[in-house]
Design an enzyme around this catalytic site. Sequence first.
Site, PDB file in Angstrom:
ATOM      1  N   LYS A   1      70.761  61.989  54.230  1.00  0.00           N
ATOM      2  CA  LYS A   1      69.616  62.562  53.385  1.00  0.00           C
ATOM      3  C   LYS A   1      69.109  61.840  52.329  1.00  0.00           C
ATOM      4  CE  LYS A   1      72.348  66.175  53.824  1.00  0.00           C
ATOM      5  NZ  LYS A   1      73.303  67.212  54.207  1.00  0.00           N
TER       6      LYS A   1
ATOM      7  N   SER B   1      76.947  62.297  56.122  1.00  0.00           N
ATOM      8  CA  SER B   1      75.981  63.449  55.995  1.00  0.00           C
ATOM      9  C   SER B   1      75.329  63.313  54.782  1.00  0.00           C
ATOM     10  CB  SER B   1      76.809  64.643  56.219  1.00  0.00           C
ATOM     11  OG  SER B   1      76.071  65.752  56.033  1.00  0.00           O
TER      12      SER B   1
ATOM     13  N   HIS C   1      72.403  62.470  42.928  1.00  0.00           N
ATOM     14  CA  HIS C   1      73.171  63.430  43.883  1.00  0.00           C
ATOM     15  C   HIS C   1      74.331  63.874  43.366  1.00  0.00           C
ATOM     16  CE1 HIS C   1      73.813  65.700  47.367  1.00  0.00           C
ATOM     17  NE2 HIS C   1      75.257  65.210  47.543  1.00  0.00           N
TER      18      HIS C   1
ATOM     19  N   ASP D   1      71.519  64.999  61.167  1.00  0.00           N
ATOM     20  CA  ASP D   1      72.460  65.575  60.195  1.00  0.00           C
ATOM     21  C   ASP D   1      72.593  67.047  60.273  1.00  0.00           C
ATOM     22  OD1 ASP D   1      74.692  65.700  58.094  1.00  0.00           O
ATOM     23  OD2 ASP D   1      72.866  66.625  57.137  1.00  0.00           O
TER      24      ASP D   1
ATOM     25  N   ARG E   1      79.571  70.938  63.163  1.00  0.00           N
ATOM     26  CA  ARG E   1      80.919  70.532  62.552  1.00  0.00           C
ATOM     27  C   ARG E   1      81.565  71.713  61.936  1.00  0.00           C
ATOM     28  NH1 ARG E   1      79.038  66.639  58.176  1.00  0.00           N
ATOM     29  NH2 ARG E   1      81.101  66.966  57.478  1.00  0.00           N
TER      30      ARG E   1
HETATM   31  N1  URA Z   1      77.434  68.501  52.021  1.00  0.00           N
HETATM   32  C1  URA Z   1      76.766  67.713  53.142  1.00  0.00           C
HETATM   33  O1  URA Z   1      75.499  67.344  53.122  1.00  0.00           O
HETATM   34  N2  URA Z   1      77.401  67.315  54.121  1.00  0.00           N
HETATM   35  C2  URA Z   1      78.789  67.427  54.313  1.00  0.00           C
HETATM   36  O2  URA Z   1      79.408  67.050  55.310  1.00  0.00           O
HETATM   37  C3  URA Z   1      79.496  68.055  53.502  1.00  0.00           C
HETATM   38  C4  URA Z   1      78.987  68.331  52.284  1.00  0.00           C
END
Ligand code: URA
Length: 435
Positions: free
Chosen positions: A187, A183, A82, A161, A168
């Site tokens: 994923k 967050s 990632h 999320d 957010r």
């Molecule tokens: N990328 C994400 O997936 N979540 C965040 O909170 C910030 C960047």
Amino acid sequence: MNMYDLIRKKKEGGILDREEIRWMIDGYTKGSIPDYQMSAMMMAVCFRGMNAEETGELTLAMRDSGDVMDLSAIRGVKVDKHSTGGVGDKTSIALLPLVSSLGVKIAKMSGRGLGHTGGTIDKLESIPGFRTSLSEQEFRRQVDEIGLALMGQTAELAPADKKLYALRDVTATVDQLSLIASSIMSKKLAAGADAIVLDVKCGSGAFMKDFEDAKALAEAMVGIGRHAGKKMRALITNMDQPLGDAVGNALEVQEAIDTLKGKGPADFTELVLALGARMLLLAELETDVKAAEERLEEAIADGRALEQLGRFIRAQGGDDACLSDDSILAPRGGCAELKASSDGIIIHMDCAEAGMASLMLGAGRSRLEDSIDPYVGIRFLKKTGDTVRAGETIALLYYSDEAKEKAAEERLASAIRIAESAAEGRKAIILDEVE
Ligand code: URA
């Protein structure tokens, strides 16, 4: 349990336990906890923070709010990668075929991009016929058959999320370390890999501008992954200028192809080898970074990596003619040159601004519903640390609309600073590692 008490507890600096966090995330996902209470909680977290245990539990609760991919039927260690995102970041397109050509199993879920350029999915879709909407069954079968598959994130992946991030985003609570780390990792964990390599970007084109913040984010994400039983490694890498020379969708795919032919830009090639080596280590196919990098270099030199990219493209419905015919991904439309205004050394290139210039050409999105133009973008002929003469070309801008080009060129010009001498040399691409 009630949300009022939990908000007050966090506001006063208390620690939320596992049951409280699970109850809160479950209620918010199902709609029994309203946005206004969750907003208050997010703001309380911004001021009071979360400890490692809370951050880990928040991540697991978000992971479990939707489907968790089961990759256990696929033999071998499944390794994911990632990146926290940057300008010109086409790393996955070269890295994944390279690493899988050596036997590492990769089942990757990717997103579309918002901002700068497209995401990996958008970039790959500039290959004619390339399809990323695979069913889970197709996805797993492809990993089993060729060792590599990539699909778009489904709506069922960590829905908590998705909802929380949207909240957010409009309540000024995005930039809190535990919230960002949980967050991203919710994923990643839902995507089901056994091991994850993180590329945490740092610099003017990254989410994290300062090294200390990037390092703290990397440590938090590595901690969460281990809390969830995954093998983890993270590199902190330089995003003070665009990665490689190409920024734009088809342009970046071409650069990834060139890299697997051994003709890639030095910074990008170094990053791909560094991340790839960590993936080989996590897959237990190598024990030493240097030896792993040498194996990756061999796979590029003997054509195995490029062959695997071809297999990957064909398996996902794409036409692999782009591997031998550069005209397929070539820019279409006009080409303008950004020239140096004076003699000197490029001492600064604001990377986010360079990304904005590319977006203005049509290579990125300002809103999720915008479409992108795969064939526009920027090719840098000079980067930070390079000497230029007045009138020499710094970058080529490929465009489809002349007015957009003028605006983008102006924006790019103001992002670049030239001085008579440089105070310091070019920064390394790999800044640090969290093992
Ligand atoms: N990328 C994400 O997936 N979540 C965040 O909170 C910030 C960047």
